[in-house]
Motif scaffolding. Structure first.
Motif, mmCIF file in Angstrom:
data_model
loop_
_atom_site.group_PDB
_atom_site.id
_atom_site.type_symbol
_atom_site.label_atom_id
_atom_site.label_comp_id
_atom_site.label_asym_id
_atom_site.label_seq_id
_atom_site.Cartn_x
_atom_site.Cartn_y
_atom_site.Cartn_z
ATOM 1 N N PHE A 82 0.841 -1.200 0.000
ATOM 2 C CA PHE A 82 0.000 0.000 0.000
ATOM 3 C C PHE A 82 0.869 1.241 0.000
ATOM 4 C CE2 PHE A 82 -2.372 -3.471 1.616
ATOM 5 C CZ PHE A 82 -3.514 -3.387 0.853
ATOM 6 N N PRO A 83 0.523 2.222 -0.819
ATOM 7 C CA PRO A 83 1.368 3.411 -0.875
ATOM 8 C C PRO A 83 1.382 4.147 0.465
ATOM 9 C CG PRO A 83 -0.616 3.681 -2.234
ATOM 10 C CD PRO A 83 -0.624 2.281 -1.731
ATOM 11 N N THR A 84 2.511 4.775 0.754
ATOM 12 C CA THR A 84 2.625 5.562 1.979
ATOM 13 C C THR A 84 1.854 6.871 1.778
ATOM 14 O OG1 THR A 84 4.535 6.672 1.120
ATOM 15 C CG2 THR A 84 4.940 4.704 2.442
ATOM 16 N N GLU A 85 1.784 7.643 2.870
ATOM 17 C CA GLU A 85 1.032 8.903 2.792
ATOM 18 C C GLU A 85 1.618 9.811 1.700
ATOM 19 O OE1 GLU A 85 -0.080 10.337 6.632
ATOM 20 O OE2 GLU A 85 -0.125 12.408 5.893
ATOM 21 N N GLU A 86 2.941 9.890 1.691
ATOM 22 C CA GLU A 86 3.597 10.744 0.694
ATOM 23 C C GLU A 86 3.308 10.241 -0.737
ATOM 24 O OE1 GLU A 86 7.716 11.192 1.798
ATOM 25 O OE2 GLU A 86 8.163 11.796 -0.266
ATOM 26 N N TYR A 120 -3.541 18.028 -1.395
ATOM 27 C CA TYR A 120 -3.035 16.665 -1.651
ATOM 28 C C TYR A 120 -2.641 15.996 -0.339
ATOM 29 C CZ TYR A 120 -3.103 17.698 -6.633
ATOM 30 O OH TYR A 120 -3.516 18.018 -7.892
ATOM 31 N N LYS A 121 -2.041 16.783 0.551
ATOM 32 C CA LYS A 121 -1.635 16.218 1.843
ATOM 33 C C LYS A 121 -2.859 15.715 2.599
ATOM 34 C CE LYS A 121 2.674 18.551 2.794
ATOM 35 N NZ LYS A 121 3.177 19.824 3.171
ATOM 36 N N LYS A 122 -3.919 16.553 2.550
ATOM 37 C CA LYS A 122 -5.143 16.200 3.282
ATOM 38 C C LYS A 122 -5.751 14.896 2.723
ATOM 39 C CE LYS A 122 -7.706 19.838 4.310
ATOM 40 N NZ LYS A 122 -8.747 20.851 4.046
ATOM 41 N N ASN A 159 -5.631 6.233 3.852
ATOM 42 C CA ASN A 159 -4.758 5.166 4.297
ATOM 43 C C ASN A 159 -5.230 3.815 3.744
ATOM 44 O OD1 ASN A 159 -2.701 3.954 5.699
ATOM 45 N ND2 ASN A 159 -4.013 3.506 7.470
ATOM 46 N N ARG A 160 -4.247 3.050 3.194
ATOM 47 C CA ARG A 160 -4.501 1.706 2.665
ATOM 48 C C ARG A 160 -5.319 1.688 1.371
ATOM 49 N NH1 ARG A 160 -3.068 -3.212 5.573
ATOM 50 N NH2 ARG A 160 -0.978 -2.386 5.567
ATOM 51 N N GLU A 208 5.023 1.295 5.040
ATOM 52 C CA GLU A 208 3.608 1.676 4.993
ATOM 53 C C GLU A 208 3.082 1.853 6.420
ATOM 54 O OE1 GLU A 208 0.908 -1.591 4.118
ATOM 55 O OE2 GLU A 208 2.680 -2.717 3.558
ATOM 56 N N GLU A 209 2.034 2.644 6.538
ATOM 57 C CA GLU A 209 1.489 2.895 7.873
ATOM 58 C C GLU A 209 0.645 1.714 8.334
ATOM 59 O OE1 GLU A 209 0.629 4.662 5.225
ATOM 60 O OE2 GLU A 209 1.358 6.702 5.460
ATOM 61 N N PRO A 210 0.471 1.597 9.648
ATOM 62 C CA PRO A 210 -0.455 0.563 10.125
ATOM 63 C C PRO A 210 -1.854 0.819 9.569
ATOM 64 C CG PRO A 210 0.161 2.067 11.898
ATOM 65 C CD PRO A 210 1.031 2.393 10.721
#
Ligand code: ATP
Length: 542
Positions: A410-414, A436-438, A444-445, A512-514
């Motif tokens: 899964f892509p990271t936030e960035e 885009y950041k928002k 996520n995921r 990747e984030e949880p």
């Protein structure tokens, strides 16, 4: 004519059969003292017309025997002849009577060394009963030099269009025709000429189009595409730019190192031509996209090889189709071959597990082709993708099969921010970095295909509402209304992650984030309603 000459110089009678005209006997061409065919002062028509014809022979070998028996020499018991059978088909070879005829001729040929029988076929599966009696010779498609000659002969017609291609331009056009037969290539170039003259004719005197290399390359490529499509197994993929791929920095870095790896200079430097790579990851995570971008980066045509379609033919001819496709790919080298969802096509328990061994033979053929092309240095890069790691046969993962096995997760936030930007800007809209950041924070995921689907859905909403451009509020709303596959199929995703950790290189440098990092919220702070997830294997597929 070549065969006729060949037979004549060996003092052999010459016979040709085809289904329309039947069986035809020809006179021997006159041979001069040095053993060559005399080519001066001969009225060839006399020799090129058959001396007799037997029509409607269902069994052409019977027709041939009619002549050959009459011609058998009483002294030597020999009967020197060459018989050519055009357009031989499977059904014909399955006939027991024909099989017996073939065996008899083979036996006679061994005893007397007096005959040559050639059967020409566009691709025939030999029945087991005669497989040992018949020598199969695969005729490769013409070489670059042969197609270059064909192109050279058409130069005058091309010059009439006001275009005289430079040497390098000729090479590029011919390169694009590699893999076609002489006739197909000639037809494609003729088509380009006819199209170009029609365009010139239709244009106003002061606005005549300038015909150049692009027109020829385009037409030849389109023809090739049609030929590939006819196989229903191979398909030319559209290229994509590496900048269209969001994230996956490690994979991109590695690919960048391979940029010139097929070049002669690189080989002279001691670099082995790259084999290719396997990408493992959830549906919609950009595996096909990476393949398209790799082909564009390396300047190679990308051919999608639908292994599953090989099975959709009758079981008996699957292997033959497989071999024909692999030959076509070799002919098109240098090129990239994409084996999409390889787990489904050849995986354990996948399709064809109940097909009397055909699937494992096809898999075996694939593996030996991969090895063979490497041994012979045929420049074909194999890129394979898989969703379900449990079904990938271990032989495919053996060291040395691929250069690398990559895992895209899964892509990271960035990375998600980049993917949002790619898809929003691709559709001619703009948002701020903050937007885009928002969006990235609230997705996520989500995989790339799901992000693309969200952007498309938001565009439809904002278009209906007559807003000047897509808005972050609508995008957030759509996000909150979509359940990503990661949530819908958590066990499968967890199994893939566990496998990838042991067996594959991560395609991204950032972890990747949880999966419980941030829950997307509906605009206005309401919690998300449960909706049907995107269908994983189709989400956003292009
Ligand atoms: P499947 O396993 O179902 O074949 P896949 O992993 O091959 O899926 P793609 O077909 O490459 O996924 O993705 C579908 C579309 O999603 C792409 O054409 C692209 O538009 C978008 N997409 C996926 N990943 C990315 C990414 N990393 N960056 C930009 N777009 C992406």
């Amino acid at each position: 004519l070549l065969l006729h000459q060949w037979a004549s110089t060996r003092d052999m009678d010459f016979y040709v059969w085809d289904i329309l005209a039947g069986f035809k006997a020809y006179r021997k061409l006159p041979v001069v003292d040095d053993g060559d065919v005399a080519d001066d002062n001969i009225d060839m028509g006399e020799y090129l017309n058959p001396t007799s014809v037997i029509e409607n022979t269902n069994n052409p070998l019977t027709g041939m025997d009619h002549y050959t028996k009459q011609e058998t020499s009483k002294e030597t018991n020999k009967n020197m002849f060459c018989g050519v059978f055009m357009g031989v088909v499977d059904d014909w070879l399955k006939e027991p009577m024909i099989q017996q005829h073939i065996r008899d001729h083979v036996q006679r040929a061994y005893q007397c060394n007096d005959r040559m029988i050639l059967m020409l076929s566009p691709g025939t599966a030999l029945p087991d009963a005669i497989v040992g009696d018949v020598e199969v010779v695969d005729l490769p498609t013409p070489s670059f030099a042969e197609l270059r000659d064909v192109f050279q002969e058409m130069q005058d017609d091309i010059a009439d269009l006001g275009y005289t291609p430079e040497e390098e331009e000729c090479d590029v056009i011919v390169q694009n025709g590699i893999g076609m037969t002489q006739q197909e290539f000639e037809n494609a170039v003729s088509l380009a000429i006819v199209d170009a003259s029609a365009m010139i004719e239709a244009a106003d005197e002061d606005a005549k189009p300038e015909i150049g290399i692009d027109h020829f390359v385009k037409t030849v490529r389109e023809r090739k595409l049609t030929i590939l499509k006819q196989t229903k197994i191979l398909e030319l993929m559209p290229p994509a730019a590496m900048s269209d791929v969001g994230g996956l920095d490690l994979l991109k870095e590695e690919l960048d190192l391979q940029r010139d790896a097929f070049d002669k200079e690189a080989q002279d430097y001691g670099i082995n031509p790259p084999k290719g790579f396997l990408v493992v990851g959830p549906p919609g995570s950009g595996k096909s996209l990476v393949c398209k971008a790799t082909s564009a980066m390396l300047g190679l045509p990308a051919i999608k090889f639908d292994l599953s379609a090989v099975y959709n033919s009758l079981v008996g001819s699957s292997e033959q189709r497989m071999r024909a496709c692999l030959e076509m790919i070799n002919d098109m080298a240098p090129c990239l071959v994409f084996l999409d969802e390889i787990d489904k096509a050849i995986g354990t328990g996948g399709q064809g597990s109940n097909d009397s061994g055909v699937s494992s033979r096809i898999f075996g053929t694939l593996l030996s082709w991969m090895q063979d092309k490497q041994d012979k240095g045929i420049p074909v890069l194999v890129v394979a993708s898989a969703n379900n790691v449990e079904q990938i046969p271990p032989e495919l993962l053996r060291k040395g099969r691929f250069d690398d096995i990559w895992s895209v997760t899964f892509p990271t936030e960035e990375e998600r921010a980049t993917i949002f930007r790619i898809h929003v800007e691709k559709r001619g809209h703009q948002l701020t970095d903050e937007d885009y950041k928002k969006l990235a924070k609230h997705s996520n995921r989500f995989v790339g295909a799901e992000i693309e689907a969200v952007v498309e859905a938001a565009l439809r909403v904002d278009y209906r509402a007559k807003r000047p451009g897509v808005t972050v509020a609508t995008l957030l709303n759509r996000l909150a209304n979509t359940i990503p596959q990661a949530k819908a199929f958590p066990e499968r995703i967890a199994a893939m992650a566990a496998w990838a950790e042991k067996n594959a290189r991560p395609a991204s440098s950032k972890p990747e984030e949880p999966d419980d990092a941030v829950e997307p919220k509906l605009a206005g702070g309401r919690s998300r309603p449960i909706r049907r997830p995107l269908r994983p294997s189709r989400a956003g597929k292009n």
